[in-house]
Design a protein around this motif. Structure first.
Motif, PDB file in Angstrom:
ATOM      1  N   PRO A 228       0.805  -1.229   0.000  1.00  0.00           N
ATOM      2  CA  PRO A 228       0.000   0.000   0.000  1.00  0.00           C
ATOM      3  C   PRO A 228       0.837   1.278   0.000  1.00  0.00           C
ATOM      4  CG  PRO A 228      -0.909  -1.574   1.554  1.00  0.00           C
ATOM      5  CD  PRO A 228       0.401  -2.130   1.094  1.00  0.00           C
ATOM      6  N   ALA A 229       2.024   1.215   0.598  1.00  0.00           N
ATOM      7  CA  ALA A 229       2.893   2.392   0.634  1.00  0.00           C
ATOM      8  C   ALA A 229       3.722   2.546  -0.637  1.00  0.00           C
ATOM      9  CB  ALA A 229       3.831   2.320   1.839  1.00  0.00           C
ATOM     10  N   GLY A 230       3.712   1.543  -1.512  1.00  0.00           N
ATOM     11  CA  GLY A 230       4.505   1.601  -2.739  1.00  0.00           C
ATOM     12  C   GLY A 230       5.978   1.331  -2.519  1.00  0.00           C
ATOM     13  N   MET A 231       6.284   0.533  -1.499  1.00  0.00           N
ATOM     14  CA  MET A 231       7.683   0.235  -1.163  1.00  0.00           C
ATOM     15  C   MET A 231       8.167  -0.951  -1.993  1.00  0.00           C
ATOM     16  SD  MET A 231       7.255   0.795   2.948  1.00  0.00           S
ATOM     17  CE  MET A 231       8.999   0.601   3.386  1.00  0.00           C
ATOM     18  N   ARG A 232       8.565  -0.688  -3.210  1.00  0.00           N
ATOM     19  CA  ARG A 232       8.895  -1.741  -4.173  1.00  0.00           C
ATOM     20  C   ARG A 232      10.262  -2.371  -3.955  1.00  0.00           C
ATOM     21  NH1 ARG A 232       6.498   2.507  -6.853  1.00  0.00           N
ATOM     22  NH2 ARG A 232       8.544   3.427  -7.312  1.00  0.00           N
ATOM     23  N   ASP A 233      11.154  -1.683  -3.240  1.00  0.00           N
ATOM     24  CA  ASP A 233      12.524  -2.181  -3.066  1.00  0.00           C
ATOM     25  C   ASP A 233      12.810  -2.623  -1.640  1.00  0.00           C
ATOM     26  OD1 ASP A 233      13.546  -1.785  -5.738  1.00  0.00           O
ATOM     27  OD2 ASP A 233      13.368   0.361  -5.351  1.00  0.00           O
ATOM     28  N   THR A 234      11.766  -2.870  -0.862  1.00  0.00           N
ATOM     29  CA  THR A 234      11.921  -3.267   0.536  1.00  0.00           C
ATOM     30  C   THR A 234      11.531  -4.729   0.703  1.00  0.00           C
ATOM     31  OG1 THR A 234      11.467  -1.023   1.312  1.00  0.00           O
ATOM     32  CG2 THR A 234      11.153  -2.808   2.894  1.00  0.00           C
ATOM     33  N   TYR A 235      12.299  -5.458   1.503  1.00  0.00           N
ATOM     34  CA  TYR A 235      11.968  -6.868   1.731  1.00  0.00           C
ATOM     35  C   TYR A 235      12.581  -7.325   3.050  1.00  0.00           C
ATOM     36  CZ  TYR A 235      16.698  -8.431   0.409  1.00  0.00           C
ATOM     37  OH  TYR A 235      18.049  -8.658   0.363  1.00  0.00           O
ATOM     38  N   PHE A 236      12.205  -8.530   3.475  1.00  0.00           N
ATOM     39  CA  PHE A 236      12.704  -9.138   4.705  1.00  0.00           C
ATOM     40  C   PHE A 236      13.552 -10.350   4.324  1.00  0.00           C
ATOM     41  CE2 PHE A 236       8.635  -7.086   5.413  1.00  0.00           C
ATOM     42  CZ  PHE A 236       8.939  -6.217   6.450  1.00  0.00           C
ATOM     43  N   PRO A 237      14.831 -10.361   4.657  1.00  0.00           N
ATOM     44  CA  PRO A 237      15.750 -11.380   4.140  1.00  0.00           C
ATOM     45  C   PRO A 237      15.657 -12.739   4.814  1.00  0.00           C
ATOM     46  CG  PRO A 237      16.924  -9.883   5.580  1.00  0.00           C
ATOM     47  CD  PRO A 237      15.539  -9.330   5.434  1.00  0.00           C
ATOM     48  N   GLY A 238      15.011 -12.835   5.989  1.00  0.00           N
ATOM     49  CA  GLY A 238      14.999 -14.110   6.684  1.00  0.00           C
ATOM     50  C   GLY A 238      16.403 -14.520   7.089  1.00  0.00           C
ATOM     51  N   THR A 239      16.799 -15.728   6.736  1.00  0.00           N
ATOM     52  CA  THR A 239      18.132 -16.220   7.109  1.00  0.00           C
ATOM     53  C   THR A 239      19.194 -15.951   6.030  1.00  0.00           C
ATOM     54  OG1 THR A 239      17.628 -18.409   6.207  1.00  0.00           O
ATOM     55  CG2 THR A 239      17.159 -18.044   8.551  1.00  0.00           C
ATOM     56  N   ASP A 240      18.806 -15.322   4.926  1.00  0.00           N
ATOM     57  CA  ASP A 240      19.757 -15.015   3.855  1.00  0.00           C
ATOM     58  C   ASP A 240      20.678 -13.886   4.321  1.00  0.00           C
ATOM     59  OD1 ASP A 240      21.141 -14.385   1.535  1.00  0.00           O
ATOM     60  OD2 ASP A 240      19.367 -14.452   0.247  1.00  0.00           O
TER      61      ASP A 240
END
Length: 385
Positions: A228-240
């Motif tokens: 909804p915020a348009g955050m196209r380059d944000t993510y959660f890496p987990g264990t990577d």
């Protein structure tokens, strides 16, 4: 994993710095001197902002990315290097470890669920996650987790010293393990009587999100906030341990036995233990989109959004709300969230009316230090005056 002292010192340092004036940048003679990229002219003091970034890389930071925005005008700038080996100019659109700015997303996710009737902020977390806390804990409301008044103690990590943590940088410590270590210590204080900023509150909120929705924290945060915020380059890496996509390297300054300083590349690092409290990877543009969309009410509806601007009353020294921190300077009230992982320091700051916003990522060489980074301080002085 105790973070309260550093975060409190950071905010105090910022307020004192704004009152005292700019600091001189230390020399870093052995490094190249890349140019500063600047975009935008209206509103903010472009000359002061350019000066704040001059001389990078230096002993305090290898790169810095800055976005100043709001209705008063905008400015964009970057300086420093992509990495010390090549000396190539820093990528102004690079991804970076956003640290505890992740908490803004986590808080917004919980508040969205509250607006949808899936979470009651006054209900004890024990009802949502039975068996997670022992009987030693009194009922702790969801709201008390959001504003760090839960009384739950910090969870354990891989040690406090950089050397200890660096040795385990590719190992995985799960959120459940972190919570179990915190619970084993028992409560620090009665819920609602004190405020102690700790990652553990938001780690438990991540578990709450998963239990209520039946989906992963990352997928729900993306569905309810990032998209909804348009955050196209944000993510959660987990264990990577990697930062996927364009990014500038992060370094930690390490004192050697011969009194020289070695800059250790800390770019790759498994952040799984930080999870909903601090493992997000983002960009300055995305964090600007986040704070703008939030404050305009496009992510969280008005009644729930007010939680982000409400510091608990009756608690001496309290400054944290749901996901943010309040501070005043020059007659203005700012709301901010800082974040730091080794090699990377980030901040998002805004006035409630969005007349001024500031987002920066500084590749700090002592990101977990007790005092505010000198480059970050210069940026704040230039952007918020």
């Amino acid at each position: 994993m105790r973070t309260r002292r550093r975060t409190t010192v950071l905010t105090a340092s910022l307020v004192l710095a704004l009152a005292a004036g700019p600091l001189a940048a230390p020399a870093f003679a052995a490094s190249p001197s890349p140019s500063t990229a600047v975009r935008g002219t209206a509103g903010p003091d472009a000359e002061a902002l350019r000066a704040a970034l001059a001389g990078l890389p230096d002993a305090d930071a290898t790169a810095a990315l800055v976005r100043v925005g709001g209705t008063d005008g905008s400015w964009r700038g970057s300086a420093g290097v992509h990495d010390l080996e090549s000396g190539a100019a820093a990528d102004p659109d690079a991804r970076f470890r956003a640290g505890s700015t992740t908490k803004v997303v986590t808080a917004a996710t919980v508040l969205r669920l509250a607006a949808q009737g899936e979470v009651d902020l006054d209900t004890p977390v024990q009802r949502y996650l039975p068996g997670l806390l022992t009987e030693a804990f009194e009922p702790i409301s969801v709201r008390q987790l959001l504003n760090h008044t839960s009384g739950i103690q910090a969870g354990d990590g891989f040690g406090d010293a950089f050397e200890d943590q660096y040795a385990h940088r590719f190992d995985t410590l799960t959120p459940r393990q972190v919570v179990a270590s915190a619970v084993a210590k028992g409560p620090e204080f009665q819920p609602g009587t004190q405020q102690d900023y700790l990652n553990i509150n938001y780690t438990i909120l991540g578990l709450l999100i998963e239990k209520v929705t039946g989906h992963s924290y990352a997928s729900e945060a993306a569905r309810l906030v990032l998209r909804p915020a348009g955050m196209r380059d944000t993510y959660f890496p987990g264990t990577d341990p990697r930062i996927l996509g364009p990014h500038n390297h992060g370094y930690q300054a390490v004192q050697q036995a011969d009194s020289t300083t070695k800059f250790v590349d800390v770019t790759d690092w498994n952040q799984a233990d930080r999870w909903a409290a601090g493992d997000m990877i983002s960009t300055t543009a995305d964090l600007e989109r986040l704070i703008t969309a939030l404050f305009r009410g496009r992510i969280v509806p008005g009644p729930q959004l007010q939680e982000m601007f409400t510091v608990p009353a009756g608690i001496e020294g309290a400054s944290y709300s749901a996901g943010l921190q309040r501070f005043e300077y020059g007659g203005k009230v700012y709301w901010l969230k800082s974040g730091a992982r080794y090699g990377y320091s980030a901040v998002v700051v805004a006035t409630r009316d969005l007349s001024r916003t500031l987002v920066y990522s500084v590749n700090s060489t002592d990101a977990k230090g007790e005092s505010m980074n000198a480059v970050a301080m210069r940026i704040a002085l230039a952007a918020l005056k």
